[in-house]
Design a protein around this motif. Sequence first.
Motif, PDB file in Angstrom:
ATOM      1  N   LEU A  99      -0.796   3.886  -8.422  1.00  0.00           N
ATOM      2  CA  LEU A  99      -1.529   4.747  -7.507  1.00  0.00           C
ATOM      3  C   LEU A  99      -3.035   4.627  -7.674  1.00  0.00           C
ATOM      4  CD1 LEU A  99       0.412   8.110  -7.326  1.00  0.00           C
ATOM      5  CD2 LEU A  99       0.051   6.435  -5.528  1.00  0.00           C
ATOM      6  N   GLN A 100      -3.486   4.277  -8.881  1.00  0.00           N
ATOM      7  CA  GLN A 100      -4.910   4.199  -9.123  1.00  0.00           C
ATOM      8  C   GLN A 100      -5.545   3.024  -8.403  1.00  0.00           C
ATOM      9  OE1 GLN A 100      -5.106   4.213 -13.377  1.00  0.00           O
ATOM     10  NE2 GLN A 100      -5.127   6.433 -13.485  1.00  0.00           N
ATOM     11  N   SER A 101      -4.778   2.045  -8.075  1.00  0.00           N
ATOM     12  CA  SER A 101      -5.372   0.896  -7.407  1.00  0.00           C
ATOM     13  C   SER A 101      -5.365   1.091  -5.899  1.00  0.00           C
ATOM     14  CB  SER A 101      -4.615  -0.380  -7.766  1.00  0.00           C
ATOM     15  OG  SER A 101      -3.413  -0.452  -7.054  1.00  0.00           O
ATOM     16  N   THR A 102      -6.381   0.624  -5.284  1.00  0.00           N
ATOM     17  CA  THR A 102      -6.479   0.696  -3.829  1.00  0.00           C
ATOM     18  C   THR A 102      -5.344  -0.091  -3.194  1.00  0.00           C
ATOM     19  OG1 THR A 102      -8.861   0.813  -4.055  1.00  0.00           O
ATOM     20  CG2 THR A 102      -8.022   0.277  -1.880  1.00  0.00           C
ATOM     21  N   ILE A 103      -4.990  -1.193  -3.805  1.00  0.00           N
ATOM     22  CA  ILE A 103      -3.908  -2.010  -3.268  1.00  0.00           C
ATOM     23  C   ILE A 103      -2.604  -1.232  -3.295  1.00  0.00           C
ATOM     24  CG2 ILE A 103      -2.559  -4.116  -3.610  1.00  0.00           C
ATOM     25  CD1 ILE A 103      -5.154  -5.351  -4.786  1.00  0.00           C
ATOM     26  N   GLY A 104      -2.331  -0.542  -4.392  1.00  0.00           N
ATOM     27  CA  GLY A 104      -1.120   0.267  -4.481  1.00  0.00           C
ATOM     28  C   GLY A 104      -1.077   1.343  -3.420  1.00  0.00           C
ATOM     29  N   GLU A 105      -2.201   1.997  -3.205  1.00  0.00           N
ATOM     30  CA  GLU A 105      -2.270   3.033  -2.172  1.00  0.00           C
ATOM     31  C   GLU A 105      -2.033   2.440  -0.787  1.00  0.00           C
ATOM     32  OE1 GLU A 105      -6.030   4.974  -2.533  1.00  0.00           O
ATOM     33  OE2 GLU A 105      -5.593   5.724  -4.535  1.00  0.00           O
ATOM     34  N   THR A 106      -2.595   1.274  -0.554  1.00  0.00           N
ATOM     35  CA  THR A 106      -2.442   0.636   0.746  1.00  0.00           C
ATOM     36  C   THR A 106      -1.002   0.194   0.963  1.00  0.00           C
ATOM     37  OG1 THR A 106      -4.717  -0.105   0.599  1.00  0.00           O
ATOM     38  CG2 THR A 106      -3.355  -1.146   2.268  1.00  0.00           C
ATOM     39  N   ILE A 107      -0.369  -0.321  -0.076  1.00  0.00           N
ATOM     40  CA  ILE A 107       1.043  -0.712   0.038  1.00  0.00           C
ATOM     41  C   ILE A 107       1.883   0.507   0.404  1.00  0.00           C
ATOM     42  CG2 ILE A 107       3.068  -1.486  -1.264  1.00  0.00           C
ATOM     43  CD1 ILE A 107       1.152  -3.402  -2.750  1.00  0.00           C
ATOM     44  N   LEU A 108       1.585   1.650  -0.228  1.00  0.00           N
ATOM     45  CA  LEU A 108       2.332   2.867   0.077  1.00  0.00           C
ATOM     46  C   LEU A 108       2.097   3.346   1.502  1.00  0.00           C
ATOM     47  CD1 LEU A 108       1.950   4.865  -3.237  1.00  0.00           C
ATOM     48  CD2 LEU A 108       4.035   3.849  -2.325  1.00  0.00           C
ATOM     49  N   SER A 109       0.961   2.985   2.083  1.00  0.00           N
ATOM     50  CA  SER A 109       0.682   3.419   3.449  1.00  0.00           C
ATOM     51  C   SER A 109       1.376   2.546   4.501  1.00  0.00           C
ATOM     52  CB  SER A 109      -0.828   3.430   3.704  1.00  0.00           C
ATOM     53  OG  SER A 109      -1.325   2.109   3.796  1.00  0.00           O
ATOM     54  N   LEU A 110       1.876   1.381   4.094  1.00  0.00           N
ATOM     55  CA  LEU A 110       2.592   0.519   5.035  1.00  0.00           C
ATOM     56  C   LEU A 110       3.900   1.170   5.457  1.00  0.00           C
ATOM     57  CD1 LEU A 110       2.248  -2.955   3.251  1.00  0.00           C
ATOM     58  CD2 LEU A 110       1.024  -2.208   5.292  1.00  0.00           C
ATOM     59  N   SER A 111       4.372   0.829   6.640  1.00  0.00           N
ATOM     60  CA  SER A 111       5.683   1.326   7.051  1.00  0.00           C
ATOM     61  C   SER A 111       6.746   0.681   6.161  1.00  0.00           C
ATOM     62  CB  SER A 111       5.942   1.010   8.527  1.00  0.00           C
ATOM     63  OG  SER A 111       6.060  -0.386   8.710  1.00  0.00           O
ATOM     64  N   LEU A 112       7.906   1.300   6.091  1.00  0.00           N
ATOM     65  CA  LEU A 112       8.954   0.870   5.175  1.00  0.00           C
ATOM     66  C   LEU A 112       9.338  -0.586   5.366  1.00  0.00           C
ATOM     67  CD1 LEU A 112      10.955   1.548   2.966  1.00  0.00           C
ATOM     68  CD2 LEU A 112      12.533   2.346   4.719  1.00  0.00           C
ATOM     69  N   LYS A 113       9.461  -1.051   6.587  1.00  0.00           N
ATOM     70  CA  LYS A 113       9.921  -2.423   6.793  1.00  0.00           C
ATOM     71  C   LYS A 113       8.932  -3.444   6.233  1.00  0.00           C
ATOM     72  CE  LYS A 113       8.343  -2.882  11.580  1.00  0.00           C
ATOM     73  NZ  LYS A 113       8.797  -3.087  12.952  1.00  0.00           N
ATOM     74  N   TYR A 114       7.649  -3.137   6.250  1.00  0.00           N
ATOM     75  CA  TYR A 114       6.660  -4.039   5.662  1.00  0.00           C
ATOM     76  C   TYR A 114       6.566  -3.832   4.148  1.00  0.00           C
ATOM     77  CZ  TYR A 114       5.223  -4.635  10.512  1.00  0.00           C
ATOM     78  OH  TYR A 114       5.214  -4.887  11.849  1.00  0.00           O
ATOM     79  N   ARG A 115       6.616  -2.582   3.739  1.00  0.00           N
ATOM     80  CA  ARG A 115       6.491  -2.241   2.323  1.00  0.00           C
ATOM     81  C   ARG A 115       7.603  -2.882   1.500  1.00  0.00           C
ATOM     82  NH1 ARG A 115       6.136   3.358   2.787  1.00  0.00           N
ATOM     83  NH2 ARG A 115       8.318   3.638   2.370  1.00  0.00           N
ATOM     84  N   GLU A 116       8.843  -2.837   2.016  1.00  0.00           N
ATOM     85  CA  GLU A 116       9.944  -3.371   1.225  1.00  0.00           C
ATOM     86  C   GLU A 116       9.837  -4.880   1.046  1.00  0.00           C
ATOM     87  OE1 GLU A 116      13.710  -2.322   2.968  1.00  0.00           O
ATOM     88  OE2 GLU A 116      13.250  -3.316   4.843  1.00  0.00           O
ATOM     89  N   VAL A 117       9.350  -5.597   2.051  1.00  0.00           N
ATOM     90  CA  VAL A 117       9.187  -7.044   1.919  1.00  0.00           C
ATOM     91  C   VAL A 117       8.114  -7.360   0.878  1.00  0.00           C
ATOM     92  CG1 VAL A 117       8.454  -9.138   3.126  1.00  0.00           C
ATOM     93  CG2 VAL A 117      10.045  -7.571   4.219  1.00  0.00           C
ATOM     94  N   ILE A 118       6.997  -6.628   0.918  1.00  0.00           N
ATOM     95  CA  ILE A 118       5.926  -6.837  -0.061  1.00  0.00           C
ATOM     96  C   ILE A 118       6.435  -6.540  -1.468  1.00  0.00           C
ATOM     97  CG2 ILE A 118       3.677  -5.952  -0.860  1.00  0.00           C
ATOM     98  CD1 ILE A 118       3.439  -7.802   1.559  1.00  0.00           C
ATOM     99  N   ILE A 119       7.152  -5.459  -1.643  1.00  0.00           N
ATOM    100  CA  ILE A 119       7.678  -5.085  -2.961  1.00  0.00           C
ATOM    101  C   ILE A 119       8.607  -6.164  -3.486  1.00  0.00           C
ATOM    102  CG2 ILE A 119       9.165  -3.450  -4.188  1.00  0.00           C
ATOM    103  CD1 ILE A 119       8.131  -1.341  -2.116  1.00  0.00           C
ATOM    104  N   LEU A 120       9.537  -6.579  -2.654  1.00  0.00           N
ATOM    105  CA  LEU A 120      10.516  -7.566  -3.106  1.00  0.00           C
ATOM    106  C   LEU A 120       9.884  -8.927  -3.349  1.00  0.00           C
ATOM    107  CD1 LEU A 120      13.495  -6.547  -0.805  1.00  0.00           C
ATOM    108  CD2 LEU A 120      13.211  -6.067  -3.247  1.00  0.00           C
ATOM    109  N   TYR A 121       8.899  -9.294  -2.562  1.00  0.00           N
ATOM    110  CA  TYR A 121       8.277 -10.612  -2.709  1.00  0.00           C
ATOM    111  C   TYR A 121       7.339 -10.666  -3.914  1.00  0.00           C
ATOM    112  CZ  TYR A 121       6.133 -15.029  -1.313  1.00  0.00           C
ATOM    113  OH  TYR A 121       5.689 -16.319  -1.277  1.00  0.00           O
TER     114      TYR A 121
END
Length: 167
Positions: A99-121
């Motif tokens: 959460l402290q990183s801007t990237i982490g916050e931005t990933i959390l702001s993505l919609s689920l379909k995009y977020r899950e691909v980023i997480i898994l990749y």
Amino acid sequence: MLELNFGQILEEHSEHLLRIAYYYTKNLHAAEDIVQDVFIKYSKSNYKEQGQLRAYLTKITINKSKDYLKSWAYRKIQLQEHLPIIPFLQKDRVIQKELQSTIGETILSLSLKYREVIILYYYEELNTTEIASLLQIPESTVRTRHRRALEKLRPVLSKEWEELYGQ
């Protein structure tokens, strides 16, 4: 193949399963409950280790996270005012660092379909074929979601790069 006991499996896989569940739910307590349910389900199953345990546990975590997002409990939380989550994270450094990183916050702001691909990749280091199989969607869809997610992340990533390297 050497058999791992339940404690070793729990220790080895709980951190990455918690991260996955958290990125789906955006709620630490729900993520902890989901991971606990995953290990309960695993302990009751008659799963035979064939070198696929991480993928097996990941798939269960993703399914349970998606079930949570469809549940009444999740909808009820969405109707209530959002409480700040930072105080609840004080004892969990894994999620707090994200959460402290801007990237982490931005990933959390993505919609689920995009977020899950980023997480898994990036976090699970799965390739496109593995992600497509895990999510049961075509590889082309995975590539499209990955590209679109990166397009949404690019402004943040370039800003982070400038802040780090002063360019």
